[in-house]
Design an enzyme around this catalytic site. Structure first.
Site, PDB file in Angstrom:
ATOM      1  N   GLU A   1     106.621 -48.984 103.437  1.00  0.00           N
ATOM      2  CA  GLU A   1     106.632 -50.320 102.818  1.00  0.00           C
ATOM      3  C   GLU A   1     105.975 -51.358 103.721  1.00  0.00           C
ATOM      4  O   GLU A   1     106.347 -52.531 103.747  1.00  0.00           O
ATOM      5  CB  GLU A   1     108.067 -50.725 102.437  1.00  0.00           C
TER       6      GLU A   1
ATOM      7  N   GLU B   1     111.091 -42.823  97.462  1.00  0.00           N
ATOM      8  CA  GLU B   1     112.446 -43.293  97.169  1.00  0.00           C
ATOM      9  C   GLU B   1     112.377 -44.183  95.943  1.00  0.00           C
ATOM     10  O   GLU B   1     111.380 -44.857  95.708  1.00  0.00           O
ATOM     11  CB  GLU B   1     113.067 -44.059  98.346  1.00  0.00           C
TER      12      GLU B   1
END
Length: 529
Positions: free
Chosen positions: A249, A356
């Site tokens: 991220e 995820e």
């Protein structure tokens, strides 16, 4: 006679030129506004349609866009959503021409949220596709996607104090299916022995780990040094296959390793990749995994094909009605289509996966239960992913109701029986694999005018997107005859195409909402061989 006719034509043309020049566009606009106020939307649309072309003639694109926005809004009030989408597309086009970029983006987003479409697929064997969907990367199955989870914060499947149960046993028991890998987080700078129990249980269970390595002190601590080399050697010797997801991220400003200058991030990723490729080439796959948003900067952080083995993405959906173009308090977004950008950018060269993610069953701002919506979005995702994105190679569910922020997010399967049952049904599809080295026996091929379907009975499924957040029923009609009615995703039916051999036909797909009201009718042109 010919002179007289010519005179009439010239007079007629001159009259209409004068009429167009003399059109009181703003007067007509006021009439349309008044009709809107009276709820006479069809009549207002006619007025707006009368003056929109006049603005285009003068290249007043901003004013033209404003008319098409109002036309679209009025069609939406009449529940003619396909017509609304057509006009919002024009709004997006002409605000773009007027250099009103943000308004153009907003109009396109609004149109996309209500856009209806249908795509058809035929089930086939994975062996028929051969290596079509593979890249030859480490751990990569030719066809199919590994299922995985982050589960150590779910007390129903994991007890961190006693290790009874441990998630490697507890999560498969909860979901009814073995999972190929589990996500755990690891702080850069610590020794591998700090997660010894995770390593030992993964080895004993014969599962892989997705190791989310986080440089919490920032990227400055990442060097090709004795620590990094030893970590790589220890993982190589661990006997566990590892998806090493370094500094994920990175495109989001919420992580401490976010760099406004992507070159700094790329340099550090390449250092880590070089060390692990040298020290642990047989049991470590280097994973580059941005968040799905913001999209505009994702590619800037890509470290290069030589450094990356797999591409992952964080993919979450939480009920959010604020962007509902119909202002009805619904979330009409597609969890599935949020994967589209990453897939189109990288699937042609790397295995891609959801590193995820999940769909939350609560609207946290209002503490409203959204279980039915979440279950539908989950089922749609797992059912349609193999058809739309056949090169996806793994999906990890974030099984937790915990979060570091004050805004708790609700993904825990054990806390919601409906969500758990939906997950069980979803991963039961043989496309989803329980162990590294497994291969899917099934695959899917699109059918349309360019990709024919065999002239025999075939197992057909569909991806149907509409303005309705959920669909309860789909029918298939050929030549005016309904040939199948189905009530569960992915709308799978056995259809006999033998009567249409050598022909091009339209398969009419109709979708209905939970009240059995028709939502959309879509025609799919199909060639039958």
């Amino acid at each position: 006679m010919m002179v007289a006719l010519f005179t009439i034509i010239v007079a007629f043309t001159t009259f209409h030129t004068y009429e167009a020049q003399a059109m009181d566009v703003w007067g007509i606009f006021k009439q349309a506004q008044k009709l809107d106020q009276q709820g006479k939307y069809a009549e207002a649309i006619a007025k707006y349609n009368q003056i929109a072309p006049e603005f285009l003639k003068k290249k007043e694109y901003g004013n033209a866009a404003g008319m098409y926005r109002r036309i679209g809004d009025d069609y939406a009030k009449l529940k003619k959503y396909d017509d609304a989408v057509t006009n919002w597309d024009k709004e997006a086009e002409y605000t773009g021409k007027a250099n009103m970029t943000q308004m153009s983006i907003a109009a396109k987003r609004k149109a996309d949220q209500l856009r209806s479409s249908a795509r058809l697929f035929v089930e086939t064997t994975a062996s028929a596709l051969g290596s079509t969907n593979t890249h030859g990367a480490i751990f990569e199955p030719k066809n199919g996607a590994y299922i995985g989870a982050y589960a150590e914060l779910d007390p129903a499947v994991h007890n961190s104090k006693t290790a009874k149960p441990f998630y490697t046993d507890g999560f498969p028991a909860l979901t009814g299916k073995g999972h190929a890998a589990y996500l755990i987080y690891f702080t850069y700078g610590k020794p591998l022995s700090s997660i010894k129990s995770h390593i030992d249980h993964a080895r004993e269970a014969g599962v892989a780990l997705q190791l989310g390595i986080q440089p919490l002190k920032g990227l400055g601590e990442v060097q090709d040094d004795a620590y990094l080399r030893q970590l790589a050697r220890d993982i190589a010797a661990s006997g566990v296959n590892v998806f090493l997801r370094f500094a994920n991220e990175m495109n989001g400003d919420w992580v401490p390793w976010h760099e406004t200058n992507p070159k700094n991030y790329i340099e550090k990723f390449r250092i880590v990749a070089k060390v692990f490729h040298e020290e642990a080439p047989d049991n470590v796959a280097m994973v580059w995994a941005p968040d799905r948003s913001p999209e505009y900067s994702i590619n800037d952080y890509y470290p290069g094909d030589d450094a990356v083995d797999w591409v992952g993405v964080s993919l979450y959906t939480i009920f959010n009605p604020t962007l509902d173009p119909l202002k009805q308090g619904e979330d009409r977004s597609s969890h599935l289509e949020k994967f589209d950008y990453i897939y189109k950018q990288y699937a042609s060269r790397k295995p891609v996966y959801i590193s995820e993610g999940g769909v939350a069953y609560m609207y946290p701002e209002k503490k409203q239960d959204k279980t039915d919506w979440a279950v539908y979005k989950m089922k749609e995702f797992y059912a349609s992913l193999p058809m739309l994105y056949p090169k996806v190679k793994a999906v990890f569910w974030f099984d937790s109701n915990h979060d570091a922020s004050a805004r708790i997010k609700y993904y825990m399967l054990s806390a919601n029986q409906k969500l758990l049952e939906g997950y069980k049904q979803s991963v039961a599809n043989p496309f989803y694999l329980s162990g590294l080295g497994d291969e899917s026996p099934v695959a899917y091929k699109p059918i349309n005018a360019a990709s024919p379907v065999p002239a025999s009975t075939q197992k057909i499924s569909a991806y149907v997107k509409t303005w309705s957040p959920t669909i309860s029923k789909v029918t298939y009609t050929i030549g005016g005859k309904t040939v199948a009615t189905v009530t569960s995703l992915p709308w799978t039916a056995q259809i006999d195409f033998a009567p249409y051999k050598g022909k091009k036909i339209d398969v009419v797909v109709k979708a209905f909402d939970s009240k059995n009201a028709l939502v959309t009718t879509q025609k799919v042109a199909v060639a039958v061989k």
